[in-house]
Design a protein around this motif. Sequence first.
Motif, PDB file in Angstrom:
ATOM      1  N   LEU A 262     -44.386  84.604  -6.178  1.00 20.83           N
ATOM      2  CA  LEU A 262     -43.297  85.441  -5.662  1.00 20.83           C
ATOM      3  C   LEU A 262     -43.829  86.530  -4.725  1.00 20.83           C
ATOM      4  O   LEU A 262     -44.895  87.109  -4.981  1.00 20.83           O
ATOM      5  CB  LEU A 262     -42.557  86.113  -6.813  1.00 20.83           C
ATOM      6  CG  LEU A 262     -41.556  85.263  -7.609  1.00 20.83           C
ATOM      7  CD1 LEU A 262     -40.965  86.103  -8.725  1.00 20.83           C
ATOM      8  CD2 LEU A 262     -40.453  84.722  -6.708  1.00 20.83           C
ATOM      9  N   PRO A 263     -43.074  86.843  -3.664  1.00 24.58           N
ATOM     10  CA  PRO A 263     -43.439  88.007  -2.846  1.00 24.58           C
ATOM     11  C   PRO A 263     -43.214  89.285  -3.661  1.00 24.58           C
ATOM     12  O   PRO A 263     -42.352  89.317  -4.548  1.00 24.58           O
ATOM     13  CB  PRO A 263     -42.487  87.922  -1.657  1.00 24.58           C
ATOM     14  CG  PRO A 263     -41.351  87.071  -2.112  1.00 24.58           C
ATOM     15  CD  PRO A 263     -41.907  86.111  -3.114  1.00 24.58           C
ATOM     16  N   PRO A 264     -43.980  90.343  -3.410  1.00 20.19           N
ATOM     17  CA  PRO A 264     -43.900  91.565  -4.223  1.00 20.19           C
ATOM     18  C   PRO A 264     -42.496  92.156  -4.322  1.00 20.19           C
ATOM     19  O   PRO A 264     -42.109  92.660  -5.389  1.00 20.19           O
ATOM     20  CB  PRO A 264     -44.849  92.532  -3.497  1.00 20.19           C
ATOM     21  CG  PRO A 264     -45.806  91.644  -2.788  1.00 20.19           C
ATOM     22  CD  PRO A 264     -45.024  90.438  -2.384  1.00 20.19           C
ATOM     23  N   GLU A 265     -41.707  92.064  -3.235  1.00 20.82           N
ATOM     24  CA  GLU A 265     -40.384  92.687  -3.269  1.00 20.82           C
ATOM     25  C   GLU A 265     -39.407  91.975  -4.211  1.00 20.82           C
ATOM     26  O   GLU A 265     -38.399  92.553  -4.614  1.00 20.82           O
ATOM     27  CB  GLU A 265     -39.805  92.758  -1.847  1.00 20.82           C
ATOM     28  CG  GLU A 265     -39.559  91.411  -1.190  1.00 20.82           C
ATOM     29  CD  GLU A 265     -40.771  90.891  -0.438  1.00 20.82           C
ATOM     30  OE1 GLU A 265     -40.619  89.921   0.337  1.00 20.82           O
ATOM     31  OE2 GLU A 265     -41.875  91.468  -0.624  1.00 20.82           O
TER      32      GLU A 265
ATOM     33  N   LEU B 133     -40.420  90.634  -7.177  1.00 26.02           N
ATOM     34  CA  LEU B 133     -40.952  90.674  -8.537  1.00 26.02           C
ATOM     35  C   LEU B 133     -40.075  91.483  -9.499  1.00 26.02           C
ATOM     36  O   LEU B 133     -39.820  91.029 -10.631  1.00 26.02           O
ATOM     37  CB  LEU B 133     -42.376  91.228  -8.512  1.00 26.02           C
ATOM     38  CG  LEU B 133     -43.182  91.093  -9.802  1.00 26.02           C
ATOM     39  CD1 LEU B 133     -43.248  89.648 -10.267  1.00 26.02           C
ATOM     40  CD2 LEU B 133     -44.589  91.657  -9.606  1.00 26.02           C
ATOM     41  N   PRO B 134     -39.569  92.674  -9.147  1.00 23.97           N
ATOM     42  CA  PRO B 134     -38.708  93.420 -10.081  1.00 23.97           C
ATOM     43  C   PRO B 134     -37.479  92.624 -10.517  1.00 23.97           C
ATOM     44  O   PRO B 134     -37.085  92.652 -11.690  1.00 23.97           O
ATOM     45  CB  PRO B 134     -38.307  94.667  -9.276  1.00 23.97           C
ATOM     46  CG  PRO B 134     -39.432  94.844  -8.301  1.00 23.97           C
ATOM     47  CD  PRO B 134     -39.838  93.450  -7.921  1.00 23.97           C
ATOM     48  N   GLU B 135     -36.870  91.918  -9.592  1.00 23.39           N
ATOM     49  CA  GLU B 135     -35.690  91.104  -9.919  1.00 23.39           C
ATOM     50  C   GLU B 135     -36.044  90.002 -10.903  1.00 23.39           C
ATOM     51  O   GLU B 135     -35.306  89.749 -11.871  1.00 23.39           O
ATOM     52  CB  GLU B 135     -35.132  90.496  -8.638  1.00 23.39           C
ATOM     53  CG  GLU B 135     -33.934  89.585  -8.853  1.00 23.39           C
ATOM     54  CD  GLU B 135     -33.488  88.896  -7.581  1.00 23.39           C
ATOM     55  OE1 GLU B 135     -32.666  87.969  -7.673  1.00 23.39           O
ATOM     56  OE2 GLU B 135     -33.963  89.272  -6.494  1.00 23.39           O
ATOM     57  N   ALA B 136     -37.195  89.341 -10.695  1.00 28.45           N
ATOM     58  CA  ALA B 136     -37.620  88.264 -11.591  1.00 28.45           C
ATOM     59  C   ALA B 136     -37.923  88.790 -12.987  1.00 28.45           C
ATOM     60  O   ALA B 136     -37.592  88.158 -13.996  1.00 28.45           O
ATOM     61  CB  ALA B 136     -38.849  87.575 -10.999  1.00 28.45           C
ATOM     62  N   LEU B 137     -38.541  89.971 -13.058  1.00 32.63           N
ATOM     63  CA  LEU B 137     -38.853  90.558 -14.358  1.00 32.63           C
ATOM     64  C   LEU B 137     -37.587  90.981 -15.091  1.00 32.63           C
ATOM     65  O   LEU B 137     -37.483  90.837 -16.329  1.00 32.63           O
ATOM     66  CB  LEU B 137     -39.797  91.752 -14.182  1.00 32.63           C
ATOM     67  CG  LEU B 137     -41.222  91.427 -13.708  1.00 32.63           C
ATOM     68  CD1 LEU B 137     -42.010  92.710 -13.481  1.00 32.63           C
ATOM     69  CD2 LEU B 137     -41.943  90.532 -14.712  1.00 32.63           C
ATOM     70  N   ALA B 138     -36.620  91.489 -14.351  1.00 35.99           N
ATOM     71  CA  ALA B 138     -35.345  91.875 -14.976  1.00 35.99           C
ATOM     72  C   ALA B 138     -34.645  90.646 -15.541  1.00 35.99           C
ATOM     73  O   ALA B 138     -34.074  90.684 -16.649  1.00 35.99           O
ATOM     74  CB  ALA B 138     -34.465  92.571 -13.937  1.00 35.99           C
ATOM     75  N   GLN B 139     -34.705  89.564 -14.804  1.00 31.61           N
ATOM     76  CA  GLN B 139     -34.091  88.323 -15.288  1.00 31.61           C
ATOM     77  C   GLN B 139     -34.830  87.800 -16.519  1.00 31.61           C
ATOM     78  O   GLN B 139     -34.207  87.321 -17.481  1.00 31.61           O
ATOM     79  CB  GLN B 139     -34.113  87.266 -14.183  1.00 31.61           C
ATOM     80  CG  GLN B 139     -33.369  85.984 -14.549  1.00 31.61           C
ATOM     81  CD  GLN B 139     -33.345  85.010 -13.379  1.00 31.61           C
ATOM     82  OE1 GLN B 139     -33.875  85.298 -12.302  1.00 31.61           O
ATOM     83  NE2 GLN B 139     -32.718  83.870 -13.569  1.00 31.61           N
ATOM     84  N   MET B 140     -36.151  87.909 -16.518  1.00 35.33           N
ATOM     85  CA  MET B 140     -36.946  87.475 -17.673  1.00 35.33           C
ATOM     86  C   MET B 140     -36.645  88.326 -18.896  1.00 35.33           C
ATOM     87  O   MET B 140     -36.572  87.824 -20.021  1.00 35.33           O
ATOM     88  CB  MET B 140     -38.444  87.542 -17.337  1.00 35.33           C
ATOM     89  CG  MET B 140     -39.363  86.996 -18.436  1.00 35.33           C
ATOM     90  SD  MET B 140     -41.112  87.155 -17.982  1.00 35.33           S
ATOM     91  CE  MET B 140     -41.204  86.026 -16.595  1.00 35.33           C
ATOM     92  N   ALA B 141     -36.447  89.643 -18.686  1.00 30.96           N
ATOM     93  CA  ALA B 141     -36.128  90.532 -19.803  1.00 30.96           C
ATOM     94  C   ALA B 141     -34.813  90.125 -20.454  1.00 30.96           C
ATOM     95  O   ALA B 141     -34.644  90.245 -21.680  1.00 30.96           O
ATOM     96  CB  ALA B 141     -36.061  91.979 -19.311  1.00 30.96           C
ATOM     97  N   HIS B 142     -33.883  89.621 -19.665  1.00 33.62           N
ATOM     98  CA  HIS B 142     -32.574  89.207 -20.196  1.00 33.62           C
ATOM     99  C   HIS B 142     -32.655  87.841 -20.880  1.00 33.62           C
ATOM    100  O   HIS B 142     -32.057  87.636 -21.948  1.00 33.62           O
ATOM    101  CB  HIS B 142     -31.558  89.152 -19.051  1.00 33.62           C
ATOM    102  CG  HIS B 142     -30.205  88.706 -19.483  1.00 33.62           C
ATOM    103  ND1 HIS B 142     -29.382  89.481 -20.300  1.00 33.62           N
ATOM    104  CD2 HIS B 142     -29.519  87.542 -19.238  1.00 33.62           C
ATOM    105  CE1 HIS B 142     -28.258  88.831 -20.521  1.00 33.62           C
ATOM    106  NE2 HIS B 142     -28.315  87.641 -19.888  1.00 33.62           N
ATOM    107  N   GLN B 143     -33.435  86.920 -20.286  1.00 41.41           N
ATOM    108  CA  GLN B 143     -33.458  85.552 -20.792  1.00 41.41           C
ATOM    109  C   GLN B 143     -34.540  85.321 -21.844  1.00 41.41           C
ATOM    110  O   GLN B 143     -34.356  84.517 -22.767  1.00 41.41           O
ATOM    111  CB  GLN B 143     -33.667  84.574 -19.624  1.00 41.41           C
ATOM    112  CG  GLN B 143     -32.533  84.576 -18.615  1.00 41.41           C
ATOM    113  CD  GLN B 143     -32.812  83.658 -17.433  1.00 41.41           C
ATOM    114  OE1 GLN B 143     -33.932  83.164 -17.264  1.00 41.41           O
ATOM    115  NE2 GLN B 143     -31.795  83.431 -16.606  1.00 41.41           N
TER     116      GLN B 143
END
Length: 228
Positions: free
Chosen positions: A44-47, A49-59
């Motif tokens: 993933l590009p750095p920008e 990454l926060p969105e992917a981590l937020a989605q992982m925290a939910h799932q």
Amino acid sequence: MRLALEEKVGEVERARRSYADGLDAAMQIAQASFISQFPELAGLPPERLPEALAQMAHQDPAKLSRVQAIVAGSEQLRARQNEEMRRTAEASRRNFQNYAKAEDARLETLLKEETRDVRQAVAQEIMASAKASGIEPEELQRLFDSEPLMRNATFQRMMYDAGKYRLMMKARDAVAAKPMPPVQRPGMAASRGDRNQHDLRTLSARLSSTGDLKDAVALYQAKTAARR
């Protein structure tokens, strides 16, 4: 005693290098482990990454915890790596200072018969020669303050002898190119230019007689002053 001390220093340096190599290997393993466990994040590009981590925290909160643990461990390794690099650089600086001090003292012994004026003139000639070869004084000083070869007493003596030879050649050229003495009318006081020419002729004669570098330096300096 000296050999024992050098061996001890070598052991410390080998242990330091082994530790640094271990940190590098651990860092590489941590990076490979992260990629293998979380390939979806590695690319993933750095920008994003926060969105992917937020989605992982939910799932999958447990997966996010593993990500955070690996990242924290990697940061600790990186901090230790940076600290070791700083310590290594500081140790290298101290070692060079001690080496330079010892080599400078050895050079003083090699040049103990040289007068202060000759040393200064030769040093100036070394700087001038380096600049003529495209090496600025600042760069030459940087090399002198960082490269062990440049600070080696034997190498410094070689540079000194080369500068001394160049200075002697310049002085001999000055003797060969000396102007004819001006004709002075009887009863007239000598001008400053006449006195300078007389001084130069005297110095030239002395150099021709002795061949001594001290006389060459005196003549070269007088020639330089006369052109001002």
